[in-house]
Design a protein around this motif. Sequence first.
Motif, PDB file in Angstrom:
ATOM      1  N   GLN A  51       0.724  -1.152   0.017  1.00 10.29           N
ATOM      2  CA  GLN A  51       0.092  -0.086  -0.070  1.00 10.29           C
ATOM      3  C   GLN A  51       0.818   1.256  -0.239  1.00 10.29           C
ATOM      4  O   GLN A  51       0.995   2.069   1.072  1.00 10.29           O
ATOM      5  CB  GLN A  51      -0.783  -0.098   1.073  1.00 10.29           C
ATOM      6  CG  GLN A  51      -2.254  -0.983   1.028  1.00 10.29           C
ATOM      7  CD  GLN A  51      -3.294  -0.681   2.082  1.00 10.29           C
ATOM      8  OE1 GLN A  51      -2.819  -0.515   3.208  1.00 10.29           O
ATOM      9  NE2 GLN A  51      -4.376  -1.103   1.708  1.00 10.29           N
ATOM     10  N   THR A  61       2.415   4.974  -0.461  1.00  6.90           N
ATOM     11  CA  THR A  61       1.961   6.430  -0.468  1.00  6.90           C
ATOM     12  C   THR A  61       3.014   7.259  -0.903  1.00  6.90           C
ATOM     13  O   THR A  61       4.416   7.100  -1.184  1.00  6.90           O
ATOM     14  CB  THR A  61       1.513   6.987   1.218  1.00  6.90           C
ATOM     15  OG1 THR A  61       2.737   6.911   1.853  1.00  6.90           O
ATOM     16  CG2 THR A  61       0.355   5.748   1.565  1.00  6.90           C
ATOM     17  N   ASP A  67       4.356   9.645   0.432  1.00  2.72           N
ATOM     18  CA  ASP A  67       5.056   9.985   1.572  1.00  2.72           C
ATOM     19  C   ASP A  67       6.158   8.886   1.668  1.00  2.72           C
ATOM     20  O   ASP A  67       7.144   9.082   2.051  1.00  2.72           O
ATOM     21  CB  ASP A  67       4.300  10.323   2.944  1.00  2.72           C
ATOM     22  CG  ASP A  67       3.546  11.527   3.002  1.00  2.72           C
ATOM     23  OD1 ASP A  67       4.041  12.518   2.142  1.00  2.72           O
ATOM     24  OD2 ASP A  67       2.525  11.826   3.920  1.00  2.72           O
ATOM     25  N   LYS A 123      -2.622   9.678  -6.406  1.00  3.32           N
ATOM     26  CA  LYS A 123      -3.373   8.256  -5.933  1.00  3.32           C
ATOM     27  C   LYS A 123      -2.777   7.314  -6.988  1.00  3.32           C
ATOM     28  O   LYS A 123      -2.828   7.566  -8.200  1.00  3.32           O
ATOM     29  CB  LYS A 123      -4.686   8.251  -5.720  1.00  3.32           C
ATOM     30  CG  LYS A 123      -5.077   8.948  -4.410  1.00  3.32           C
ATOM     31  CD  LYS A 123      -6.555   8.304  -4.132  1.00  3.32           C
ATOM     32  CE  LYS A 123      -6.753   9.120  -2.681  1.00  3.32           C
ATOM     33  NZ  LYS A 123      -8.232   8.680  -2.259  1.00  3.32           N
ATOM     34  N   ASP A 143      -5.092   1.424  -4.767  1.00  2.00           N
ATOM     35  CA  ASP A 143      -4.307   0.909  -3.476  1.00  2.00           C
ATOM     36  C   ASP A 143      -4.483  -0.912  -3.594  1.00  2.00           C
ATOM     37  O   ASP A 143      -4.606  -1.444  -2.515  1.00  2.00           O
ATOM     38  CB  ASP A 143      -4.650   1.328  -2.330  1.00  2.00           C
ATOM     39  CG  ASP A 143      -4.371   2.848  -2.242  1.00  2.00           C
ATOM     40  OD1 ASP A 143      -4.905   3.471  -1.355  1.00  2.00           O
ATOM     41  OD2 ASP A 143      -3.498   3.168  -2.799  1.00  2.00           O
TER      42      ASP A 143
END
Length: 387
Positions: free
Chosen positions: A110, A112, A114, A224, A383
């Motif tokens: 998953q 991201t 960051d 995303k 995701d």
Amino acid sequence: MEINNVSSEIIKPSSPTPQHLKTHKLSVLDQVAGDSLFPIILFYPQTCSNNTSLNKTSDLLKRSLSQTLTLYHPFAGRLKDEFSIDCDDTGAIFIEARAAASDMSEIVKQPTVDMLEQLMPYKLNEKPSVAVNLAAKVTYFEHCGGMALCVCFSHVIADITTAANFIKTWVTFASGSDTSSEDDDVIKHAVFGCSSIFPPQNFSSFSRNVISENHSKSAEILTKRFIFEGDKIAALKEKMGSESSSGYHPTRVEAVSAIILGGIMSVEKQADDFNHSHLVASIAVNLRNRVNPPIPEQSIGNIVQAGIAKWFTISAWCRRPLYEADFGWGKPVWVSTVMKHKDVAVLLDSSDGKGIEAWVALPKKDMAKFEQDSGILRYASIDTSLI
């Protein structure tokens, strides 16, 4: 996730650049590309088991990078002015980092923005203290033995084809392959000036301002990942082909791009100031085999051109040999990027080569609407776990 940088080095070319190659002239396409760094991140499982093997891996990467820079000498140089690169062999940056308590699967399952940004030599909005055309960072996940290699390329002298060929050559040196035989074409055409075909112009400040503006507003942007699985893409291509009056079946990239642009169009139509003239998009096209005579596929630079004026941009990185990047410890289990540019989508192959991962960056207020578009809901998922 805690990642600590343990070393940073300047890697110079293994051989000095000849005097007649000391200046690399930019083309007009290089000038308008912007001076930001774009990352490619390769994830490898179970590459190292102890400090000795970690050191050997880093030494191999640095030594082979040095050899690669000899062929791609502009990447070891510095931007001289708006028209050229000074190939002065200053070098590229190589950073080594450790993630002692983290498992690589946390990121791959998953991801991201960051998380991925921590694997980069610099954060997306951070200007390096030393201006470089290439920076690499290897992160060792000591808990699981995995490794992530992030390579950042200056957009001034590289498009995705250039970047993929650079990594391919780096892999060739690292694996000890005979560069004088099957990879001779890669070596021969590693650097090829295109300024005579696409002459530079005196309007360079335009693209710099646009790129800077996109980065300055990155806090308002949400990025995303949307997964288009192979079977859904196949069904979409068949549907589009059957509905086409000419019977034309689109490529994977064309089909996915159509769905993404349909979602963008849906978002735009909900805006209070909606105007059909605003629905303008561009898809970057590799020009290497579209000009006469063709430009060698291995030539460096931004040899791409958008079809029409920019509003929403799609950049397709599919069908590049990034999943073939075996430095000697196996092929990557996942290839990714990370970005915060406004109104951009980057398409990458999924690990099975059949699907497409689309990284889409939109203003936060638009992302929620985009996710609810009927085409996105039908053909994409968000995701999705990769391993």
